[in-house]
Design a protein around this motif. Structure first.
Motif, PDB file in Angstrom:
ATOM      1  N   MET A 217      29.809  46.249  53.675  1.00 37.89           N
ATOM      2  CA  MET A 217      28.407  45.973  53.987  1.00 37.89           C
ATOM      3  C   MET A 217      27.982  44.572  53.548  1.00 37.89           C
ATOM      4  SD  MET A 217      26.336  49.554  53.324  1.00 37.89           S
ATOM      5  CE  MET A 217      27.026  49.919  51.704  1.00 37.89           C
ATOM      6  N   ILE A 218      28.598  44.051  52.512  1.00 33.69           N
ATOM      7  CA  ILE A 218      28.186  42.756  51.969  1.00 33.69           C
ATOM      8  C   ILE A 218      28.480  41.628  52.955  1.00 33.69           C
ATOM      9  CG2 ILE A 218      28.693  41.045  50.176  1.00 33.69           C
ATOM     10  CD1 ILE A 218      29.068  43.384  48.237  1.00 33.69           C
ATOM     11  N   SER A 219      29.695  41.605  53.489  1.00 36.89           N
ATOM     12  CA  SER A 219      30.083  40.496  54.383  1.00 36.89           C
ATOM     13  C   SER A 219      31.396  40.815  55.074  1.00 36.89           C
ATOM     14  CB  SER A 219      30.225  39.196  53.590  1.00 36.89           C
ATOM     15  OG  SER A 219      30.877  38.204  54.337  1.00 36.89           O
ATOM     16  N   THR A 220      31.443  40.630  56.378  1.00 34.94           N
ATOM     17  CA  THR A 220      32.691  40.835  57.108  1.00 34.94           C
ATOM     18  C   THR A 220      33.729  39.805  56.688  1.00 34.94           C
ATOM     19  OG1 THR A 220      31.462  41.699  59.003  1.00 34.94           O
ATOM     20  CG2 THR A 220      33.717  40.985  59.406  1.00 34.94           C
ATOM     21  N   ALA A 365      36.101  51.449  57.086  1.00 39.96           N
ATOM     22  CA  ALA A 365      34.647  51.340  56.880  1.00 39.96           C
ATOM     23  C   ALA A 365      34.048  50.320  57.845  1.00 39.96           C
ATOM     24  CB  ALA A 365      34.355  50.940  55.431  1.00 39.96           C
ATOM     25  N   LEU A 366      34.777  49.227  58.093  1.00 39.10           N
ATOM     26  CA  LEU A 366      34.309  48.221  59.056  1.00 39.10           C
ATOM     27  C   LEU A 366      34.299  48.777  60.474  1.00 39.10           C
ATOM     28  CD1 LEU A 366      36.088  44.891  58.018  1.00 39.10           C
ATOM     29  CD2 LEU A 366      33.646  45.331  57.979  1.00 39.10           C
ATOM     30  N   GLN A 368      34.701  51.900  61.819  1.00 36.93           N
ATOM     31  CA  GLN A 368      33.919  53.092  62.117  1.00 36.93           C
ATOM     32  C   GLN A 368      32.431  52.787  62.188  1.00 36.93           C
ATOM     33  OE1 GLN A 368      35.184  55.753  58.983  1.00 36.93           O
ATOM     34  NE2 GLN A 368      37.324  55.408  59.524  1.00 36.93           N
ATOM     35  N   ALA A 369      31.952  51.894  61.320  1.00 41.98           N
ATOM     36  CA  ALA A 369      30.536  51.535  61.340  1.00 41.98           C
ATOM     37  C   ALA A 369      30.167  50.806  62.625  1.00 41.98           C
ATOM     38  CB  ALA A 369      30.204  50.674  60.130  1.00 41.98           C
ATOM     39  N   ARG A 370      31.042  49.944  63.103  1.00 36.08           N
ATOM     40  CA  ARG A 370      30.750  49.214  64.340  1.00 36.08           C
ATOM     41  C   ARG A 370      30.827  50.137  65.550  1.00 36.08           C
ATOM     42  NH1 ARG A 370      31.356  46.749  60.301  1.00 36.08           N
ATOM     43  NH2 ARG A 370      30.817  44.571  59.929  1.00 36.08           N
ATOM     44  N   TYR A 371      31.731  51.057  65.492  1.00 42.59           N
ATOM     45  CA  TYR A 371      31.820  52.088  66.517  1.00 42.59           C
ATOM     46  C   TYR A 371      30.504  52.855  66.589  1.00 42.59           C
ATOM     47  CZ  TYR A 371      34.919  55.188  69.232  1.00 42.59           C
ATOM     48  OH  TYR A 371      35.549  55.891  70.219  1.00 42.59           O
ATOM     49  N   THR A 372      30.036  53.286  65.417  1.00 43.69           N
ATOM     50  CA  THR A 372      28.784  54.042  65.322  1.00 43.69           C
ATOM     51  C   THR A 372      27.598  53.200  65.775  1.00 43.69           C
ATOM     52  OG1 THR A 372      29.724  55.233  63.440  1.00 43.69           O
ATOM     53  CG2 THR A 372      27.346  55.400  63.753  1.00 43.69           C
ATOM     54  N   THR A 373      27.616  51.916  65.435  1.00 44.72           N
ATOM     55  CA  THR A 373      26.523  51.016  65.819  1.00 44.72           C
ATOM     56  C   THR A 373      26.324  51.000  67.325  1.00 44.72           C
ATOM     57  OG1 THR A 373      26.859  49.596  63.893  1.00 44.72           O
ATOM     58  CG2 THR A 373      25.731  48.620  65.773  1.00 44.72           C
ATOM     59  N   HIS A 374      27.421  50.893  68.067  1.00 44.43           N
ATOM     60  CA  HIS A 374      27.288  50.798  69.522  1.00 44.43           C
ATOM     61  C   HIS A 374      26.894  52.144  70.131  1.00 44.43           C
ATOM     62  CE1 HIS A 374      27.766  48.053  72.892  1.00 44.43           C
ATOM     63  NE2 HIS A 374      28.227  49.080  73.598  1.00 44.43           N
ATOM     64  N   ILE A 375      27.355  53.230  69.544  1.00 43.22           N
ATOM     65  CA  ILE A 375      26.925  54.549  70.000  1.00 43.22           C
ATOM     66  C   ILE A 375      25.410  54.678  69.826  1.00 43.22           C
ATOM     67  CG2 ILE A 375      27.090  57.035  69.547  1.00 43.22           C
ATOM     68  CD1 ILE A 375      30.000  56.602  68.782  1.00 43.22           C
ATOM     69  N   ALA A 376      24.897  54.150  68.709  1.00 49.47           N
ATOM     70  CA  ALA A 376      23.449  54.192  68.467  1.00 49.47           C
ATOM     71  C   ALA A 376      22.700  53.239  69.401  1.00 49.47           C
ATOM     72  CB  ALA A 376      23.162  53.830  67.008  1.00 49.47           C
ATOM     73  N   ARG A 377      23.314  52.125  69.753  1.00 47.76           N
ATOM     74  CA  ARG A 377      22.678  51.208  70.711  1.00 47.76           C
ATOM     75  C   ARG A 377      22.419  51.896  72.049  1.00 47.76           C
ATOM     76  NH1 ARG A 377      26.640  45.952  69.863  1.00 47.76           N
ATOM     77  NH2 ARG A 377      25.586  45.018  68.065  1.00 47.76           N
ATOM     78  N   ALA A 378      23.324  52.785  72.429  1.00 44.51           N
ATOM     79  CA  ALA A 378      23.160  53.526  73.686  1.00 44.51           C
ATOM     80  C   ALA A 378      22.242  54.732  73.520  1.00 44.51           C
ATOM     81  CB  ALA A 378      24.525  53.986  74.192  1.00 44.51           C
ATOM     82  N   HIS A 379      21.715  54.934  72.285  1.00 41.72           N
ATOM     83  CA  HIS A 379      20.822  56.048  71.945  1.00 41.72           C
ATOM     84  C   HIS A 379      21.527  57.399  72.008  1.00 41.72           C
ATOM     85  CE1 HIS A 379      16.650  53.966  72.196  1.00 41.72           C
ATOM     86  NE2 HIS A 379      17.609  53.070  71.987  1.00 41.72           N
ATOM     87  N   MET A 380      22.851  57.397  71.885  1.00 41.19           N
ATOM     88  CA  MET A 380      23.573  58.660  71.821  1.00 41.19           C
ATOM     89  C   MET A 380      23.312  59.329  70.471  1.00 41.19           C
ATOM     90  SD  MET A 380      25.495  60.261  74.037  1.00 41.19           S
ATOM     91  CE  MET A 380      26.445  59.131  75.058  1.00 41.19           C
ATOM     92  N   ILE A 381      23.086  58.517  69.446  1.00 38.81           N
ATOM     93  CA  ILE A 381      22.548  58.956  68.166  1.00 38.81           C
ATOM     94  C   ILE A 381      21.332  58.081  67.889  1.00 38.81           C
ATOM     95  CG2 ILE A 381      24.780  59.752  67.302  1.00 38.81           C
ATOM     96  CD1 ILE A 381      24.998  57.214  65.668  1.00 38.81           C
ATOM     97  N   THR A 394      25.769  42.631  59.017  1.00 40.18           N
ATOM     98  CA  THR A 394      26.575  43.851  59.076  1.00 40.18           C
ATOM     99  C   THR A 394      25.676  45.057  59.342  1.00 40.18           C
ATOM    100  OG1 THR A 394      26.386  44.163  56.677  1.00 40.18           O
ATOM    101  CG2 THR A 394      28.303  42.947  57.491  1.00 40.18           C
ATOM    102  N   PRO A 395      26.212  46.117  59.983  1.00 40.41           N
ATOM    103  CA  PRO A 395      25.427  47.330  60.264  1.00 40.41           C
ATOM    104  C   PRO A 395      25.387  48.262  59.050  1.00 40.41           C
ATOM    105  CG  PRO A 395      27.586  47.534  61.249  1.00 40.41           C
ATOM    106  CD  PRO A 395      27.553  46.181  60.594  1.00 40.41           C
ATOM    107  N   ILE A 396      24.480  47.994  58.134  1.00 41.07           N
ATOM    108  CA  ILE A 396      24.443  48.741  56.876  1.00 41.07           C
ATOM    109  C   ILE A 396      24.128  50.217  57.113  1.00 41.07           C
ATOM    110  CG2 ILE A 396      23.188  49.001  54.691  1.00 41.07           C
ATOM    111  CD1 ILE A 396      22.970  45.987  54.547  1.00 41.07           C
ATOM    112  N   ASN A 397      23.149  50.507  57.975  1.00 41.55           N
ATOM    113  CA  ASN A 397      22.770  51.904  58.213  1.00 41.55           C
ATOM    114  C   ASN A 397      23.932  52.727  58.758  1.00 41.55           C
ATOM    115  OD1 ASN A 397      20.236  51.152  57.417  1.00 41.55           O
ATOM    116  ND2 ASN A 397      19.362  51.086  59.468  1.00 41.55           N
ATOM    117  N   ALA A 398      24.659  52.171  59.716  1.00 39.31           N
ATOM    118  CA  ALA A 398      25.802  52.881  60.299  1.00 39.31           C
ATOM    119  C   ALA A 398      26.896  53.083  59.252  1.00 39.31           C
ATOM    120  CB  ALA A 398      26.348  52.101  61.491  1.00 39.31           C
ATOM    121  N   THR A 399      27.110  52.083  58.405  1.00 38.61           N
ATOM    122  CA  THR A 399      28.116  52.206  57.347  1.00 38.61           C
ATOM    123  C   THR A 399      27.758  53.319  56.378  1.00 38.61           C
ATOM    124  OG1 THR A 399      28.476  49.805  57.500  1.00 38.61           O
ATOM    125  CG2 THR A 399      29.426  50.931  55.609  1.00 38.61           C
ATOM    126  N   LEU A 400      26.472  53.408  56.043  1.00 34.60           N
ATOM    127  CA  LEU A 400      26.018  54.471  55.136  1.00 34.60           C
ATOM    128  C   LEU A 400      26.240  55.848  55.744  1.00 34.60           C
ATOM    129  CD1 LEU A 400      22.686  52.917  53.793  1.00 34.60           C
ATOM    130  CD2 LEU A 400      24.801  53.294  52.502  1.00 34.60           C
TER     131      LEU A 400
END
Length: 586
Positions: A217-220, A365-366, A368-381, A394-400
């Protein structure tokens, strides 16, 4: 004015409003939701038929994150991410287990078979990642070529697999850490009176997951540096294992080479494929890559080809040190070195496994969070998980979300429970990626004639059905040959038919899979073949998870993505009208 105010007073990243979680029209009131449920059939058909496109995934959906991820990675970073994401507990644990139970010395061929299958999938991922450099990975690629529904089911399965896999690696981390301390494997876990398989609480596993997520989360860029250092140490350990193993090799241990026959090779190959898992995380970092068209092919193909060679040499060194009947299933390399008089080497092996698992968790962690980020961009979550922090990039919310989910599972569940959940999802999605690549090359909406589309569907069905037939026949009659006279020629006819009768509709702009349709078709066949080598429990788990995801999709994901897509269409039509009015002028 609204946009100017937003720029003058940017919204706080740390916010928890309803509109950040349920902004879609269907969820604004109970009446709206009931109306949406009444239209489930119509909406499902709409989402099943509709497709996204490259521009939407690359540009429009990124706006949902409000801030951009920082392009800071080169091919060198991606190469080391490839090593870090793949070389973990798999090679240290699964090699001994499968050599002892299924393959014998032919475990080296199992790694070759899995490596070839993995490389075919890497080719497919690389072309997509270069053409569509977004954080969504396979979810974005499948949305474009096969639609929302297929993308969600396949991507949802591998996301669950990743969460469970991270939990399993974290639990294994604790076990290897106790080895370094020369203590019993469960000595650092909290013993409780809960039911079996859930009575050993593991706070260390939770701590490791939290530390890895915090770094991510701090920095890629800083994560890349940490990964480089840890993977370099792990590489030295692997070189030691290979060199020391060959120094104590005895070629007589390779006899008999095929104690369990050819069937054992492919049974083991289906399981050790887990040791190659994780490379798809690299595709999710395309959005943060400086030059995707150059860096992604170099990073992905370079790391995976090298890893295949490393796995072959490690498996060969173990097989030459010990007879396969004497190989320990749980600590193969450590025990093997003890038997040749190198007792101290078990600590080196444990350190290597520990470093490998650390980088797997870090890169996981990197990715999976980015995977989740794009799923959320499409409003699937909920789109709250799509937000990118303005300072860290970085996508902190998705990482959490991913970390908390993995930590809860790792804290309570034993490795026995977790390993039973790791199944065929990875092979399934890699197979779907090969299908999507063929669709991308041979079909372009509103361009490809309907006759050619029907041919493409027919050839894909022939390739898939013949591959399933080959896998089924192998499972039923591994020593037979009559069935292959039917299934293999059918696969060949389906592939050559596609090659000879269908013109490719799209040429890759920068880098493409060679020998299309042969390599993607072979990828479909090999992935299905390895899927068929897994046990019935794997298909049961896959079915249960798919049903659960389908229920979620029907009651939430379907309506959220339907509203999102049609809101985008309205916005686009308004923009076109405004442009037309501006163009006419007074």
């Amino acid at each position: 004015m609204g946009e100017q105010d937003a720029e003058a007073h940017p919204r706080s990243y740390w916010r928890f409003n309803k509109q950040d979680f349920l902004p879609e029209e269907s969820f604004q009131s109970w009446a709206n939701y009931r109306s949406a449920l009444a239209q489930t059939g119509f909406r499902f058909k709409d989402r099943l038929i509709s497709r996204s496109d490259d521009a939407n995934e690359i540009r429009e959906l990124r706006k949902q994150s409000e801030n951009d991820m920082k392009p800071c990675l080169t091919w060198w970073d991606l190469t080391w991410f490839g090593f870090g994401s793949v070389i973990g507990a798999g090679i240290f644990v699964l090699t001994g287990q499968e050599a002892h139970k299924h393959a014998g010395p032919a475990i080296v061929l199992s790694y070759v078979a899995s490596g070839v299958s993995a490389m075919l999938s890497v080719f497919c991922y690389t072309e997509f990642a270069v053409e569509i450099p977004v954080a969504g990975g396979s979810f974005a690629y499948l949305r474009i070529e096969l639609g929302d529904f297929v993308a969600f089911i396949t991507a949802g399965n591998i996301l669950l697999e990743s969460i469970v896999g991270s939990a399993a690696v974290a639990r294994a981390w604790t076990s290897y850490f106790t080895t370094l301390l020369n203590r019993p494997s469960n000595s650092l876990r909290i013993h409780t009176k809960l039911s079996a398989d859930f009575n050993l609480l593991d706070p260390i596993a939770v701590g490791v997951l939290v530390i890895a997520a915090t770094i991510a989360m701090i920095s890629t860029r800083k994560t890349s540096l940490f990964n480089w250092i840890a993977t370099a140490v792990n590489t030295l350990v692997i070189l030691f294992v290979i060199i020391a193993g060959f120094a104590h090799a005895n070629t007589s241990n390779l006899t008999p080479f095929l104690p369990y026959g050819a069937k054992g090779i492919f049974q083991a190959a289906a399981i050790v494929y887990f040791a190659y898992g994780g490379f798809d995380s690299i595709a999710t970092m395309a959005e943060e890559t400086k030059n995707p068209s150059r860096d992604i092919p170099l990073g992905l193909l370079g790391s995976m080809s090298t890893i295949t060679v490393i796995y072959f040499l490690m498996a060969l060194s173990l097989s030459m040190m010990q007879k396969y009947q004497e190989i320990d299933e749980n600590a193969a390399y450590s025990i093997a070195f003890q038997r040749v008089g190198m007792n101290w080497a078990k600590y080196v092996v444990a350190l290597g496994a520990l470093k490998g698992m650390t980088t797997v968790l870090l890169v996981g962690a990197l990715g999976q969070a980015r995977y989740t980020t794009h799923i959320a961009r499409a409003h699937m979550i909920p789109p709250w998980f799509a937000l990118v922090h303005p300072k860290t990039g970085t996508p902190i919310n998705a990482t959490l979300l991913i970390t908390i989910s993995s930590a809860l599972i790792a804290f309570f569940s034993s490795l026995n429970v977790l390993s039973s959940l790791l199944s065929l999802s990875t092979l399934f999605i890699f197979m779907m990626m090969a299908v999507a690549l063929l669709v991308r090359r041979y079909y372009v909406r509103e361009t490809t004639p309907r006759k050619n589309l029907l041919k493409l569907v027919a050839f894909l069905l022939i390739i898939t059905a013949s591959s399933i037939g080959t896998s089924a026949y192998w499972g039923l009659k591994p020593s037979g040959w009559v069935g292959y006279i039917i299934t293999v020629p059918l696969w060949f006819l389906g592939t050559i038919g596609m090659h000879m009768t269908l013109p490719q509709q799209r040429t890759p702009k920068f880098w493409g899979v060679p020998l299309v349709p042969w390599l993607p078709s072979l990828s479909i066949a090999t992935n299905i073949f390895l899927m068929g080598s897994l046990g019935a429990w794997a298909f049961l788990r896959f079915g249960i998870c798919t049903v659960v995801m389908l229920l979620y999709y029907v009651f939430f994901g379907l309506h959220a993505t339907y509203d999102m897509a049609h809101q985008q269409q309205k916005t686009s039509s308004f923009e076109v009208k405004d442009d037309d009015i501006a163009g006419k002028g007074p």
